[in-house]
Design an enzyme around this catalytic site. Structure first.
Site, PDB file in Angstrom:
ATOM      1  N   CYS A  60     -13.955-114.487  76.520  1.00 36.95           N
ATOM      2  CA  CYS A  60     -14.012-113.201  75.818  1.00 36.95           C
ATOM      3  C   CYS A  60     -12.942-112.275  76.385  1.00 36.95           C
ATOM      4  O   CYS A  60     -12.856-112.088  77.605  1.00 36.95           O
ATOM      5  CB  CYS A  60     -15.399-112.581  75.990  1.00 36.95           C
ATOM      6  SG  CYS A  60     -15.507-110.890  75.387  1.00 36.95           S
ATOM      7  N   GLU A  64     -50.774 -99.360  76.232  1.00 36.48           N
ATOM      8  CA  GLU A  64     -49.375 -98.945  76.189  1.00 36.48           C
ATOM      9  C   GLU A  64     -49.291 -97.417  76.320  1.00 36.48           C
ATOM     10  O   GLU A  64     -50.076 -96.688  75.705  1.00 36.48           O
ATOM     11  CB  GLU A  64     -48.744 -99.404  74.864  1.00 36.48           C
ATOM     12  CG  GLU A  64     -47.378 -98.847  74.554  1.00 36.48           C
ATOM     13  CD  GLU A  64     -46.325 -99.256  75.562  1.00 36.48           C
ATOM     14  OE1 GLU A  64     -45.565 -98.363  75.991  1.00 36.48           O
ATOM     15  OE2 GLU A  64     -46.256-100.446  75.920  1.00 36.48           O
ATOM     16  N   CYS A  83     -38.738-109.905  83.689  1.00 31.62           N
ATOM     17  CA  CYS A  83     -37.317-109.878  83.342  1.00 31.62           C
ATOM     18  C   CYS A  83     -36.461-109.663  84.591  1.00 31.62           C
ATOM     19  O   CYS A  83     -35.252-109.459  84.492  1.00 31.62           O
ATOM     20  CB  CYS A  83     -37.031-108.792  82.305  1.00 31.62           C
ATOM     21  SG  CYS A  83     -37.512-107.131  82.820  1.00 31.62           S
TER      22      CYS A  83
END
Length: 391
Positions: free
Chosen positions: A6, A268, A348
């Protein structure tokens, strides 16, 4: 597999490993995960956490955001901020972004001059167009275009949308998002629908989800489906299982888990996400799920304190999918107090997962199974799904 280089990567920093051999890159990432987490795995498991990569690790980002500005010559540019700065790297096509989304952003950039639309200047606080965000549904092909502007007054808005849709007929909806604050946040709180319904539909693991401009939805749906299916498989849900989905967002894991368990509670903090989750449950006609607005840790403490009511629950599972910073000690303490039979931790950030595992292993939980996923190919990030069981 051909390894594509890239021309922007050194400037933008968004895909720092692109151009490397993909197999070698995956092996390095797998080693990193095992160096961090291997000590927690049971001996019989071999202390090896395998990583799943993508067959085609390009153009996987189905949500694309481009900042707009001008270069030193005064020319309109769009792209991403150079790593660690607010200097825009002008990008025509990104190797990890959805190609149609990039094409839409490129064409919007080309239309601005003829429609006399000025781009926003962060330093002066003048101009109109700040960002363009494009969401592409993997399952339906629907496309949402979000024009993030500093003012709700958009010149010739109907003609602009008509001209844009002439170039890209697949666009399902166009939304004007007003962000008039001097902030690094991309989206403002106000959405004005210019065309279509203001939302698009996507599908994960057999469940439909409506996405609004504000909805959080994983940008790599192909890998997200593998991650969620693994999480559900690890959980070993039963007809009598009570599930708590901490950090439930718009209800993705909650609604998928509800199909195999007695009842599910998603918790949440974000009120708009809770509203979206309830609408998604209604759309899918899933009735054994409810969504609570608030802190998941507080919610679990309340459940634990009910005592006798909880004694009747035969099987308890908690799904947790915290941000990169991991879970707080307060949350983990509430988890211990609630005392689920199994915890499925979707991480994550393996580094904060390792920290949280240290706490949980000291308080009666042990890792049983784990799988790593290359959720964001060519970056340093990695997702891990881990099953923990009460000792």
């Amino acid at each position: 597999m051909e390894n594509i280089k890239c021309k922007y990567s050194k400037k933008c920093g968004g895909c720092s490993h692109i151009g490397e051999d993909y197999s070698s890159y995956l092996s390095e990432k797998e080693k990193w995960v095992n160096d961090l987490l291997g000590e927690f795995m049971p001996e019989g498991y071999g202390k090896i956490i395998r990583i799943q990569g993508m067959k085609e690790p390009y153009h996987y980002r189905h949500k694309v955001n481009a900042a707009f500005g001008r270069n030193a010559k005064g020319e309109i540019i769009s792209g991403v901020y150079q790593e660690g700065t607010h200097k825009i790297v002008n990008i025509d096509e990104c190797m990890i972004e959805h190609s149609e989304a990039d094409s839409i952003i490129r064409d919007i950039r080309g239309m601005l001059r003829s429609f006399k639309i000025k781009v926003y200047d962060e330093d002066l606080g003048t101009g109109l167009l700040r960002h363009v965000m494009v969401r592409v549904s993997r399952s339906t092909g629907e496309i949402m275009v979000i024009l993030v502007v500093a003012s709700p007054v958009f010149p010739s808005k109907n003609n602009f949308v008509k001209a844009l849709r002439a170039k890209h007929p697949a666009i399902s909806t166009v939304v004007l998002n007003v962000n008039d604050k001097h902030t690094s946040m991309v989206l403002g709180r106000r959405d004005i629908v210019l065309y279509g319904k203001g939302r698009i539909k996507d599908r994960l693991c057999g469940v439909d989800f409506m996405l609004s401009p504000q909805s959080f939805f994983q940008v790599n749906p192909e890998m997200t489906e593998k991650i969620y299916r693994t999480a559900i498989d690890f959980a070993k849900l039963k007809k009598e299982t009570e599930v708590i989905d901490a950090y439930s967002g718009i209800g993705t894991i909650s609604l998928i888990a509800a199909q195999q368990s007695a009842d599910v509670t998603g918790v949440e903090l974000n009120g708009e996400a809770v509203s979206d989750a309830r609408k998604n449950a209604e759309m899918n006609r899933i009735k054994n799920v409810r969504f609570a607005e608030g802190d998941a840790g507080d919610f679990m403490v309340e459940l634990a304190e009910k005592g006798s009511d909880q004694a009747a629950v035969k099987d308890k599972v908690v799904f947790m999918d915290p941000p990169r910073s991991g879970s707080s000690t307060v949350f983990l303490e509430s988890l211990i107090k609630y005392s689920p039979d199994r915890v499925v931790y979707i991480s994550c950030n393996p580094e904060t997962l390792a920290r949280d595992l240290g706490f949980l292993s000291e308080h009666g939980y042990m890792a049983k199974r784990a799988m790593a996923f290359d959720q964001f190919p060519w970056t340093a990030g990695c997702e891990v799904v881990m099953l923990l069981q009460k000792k």
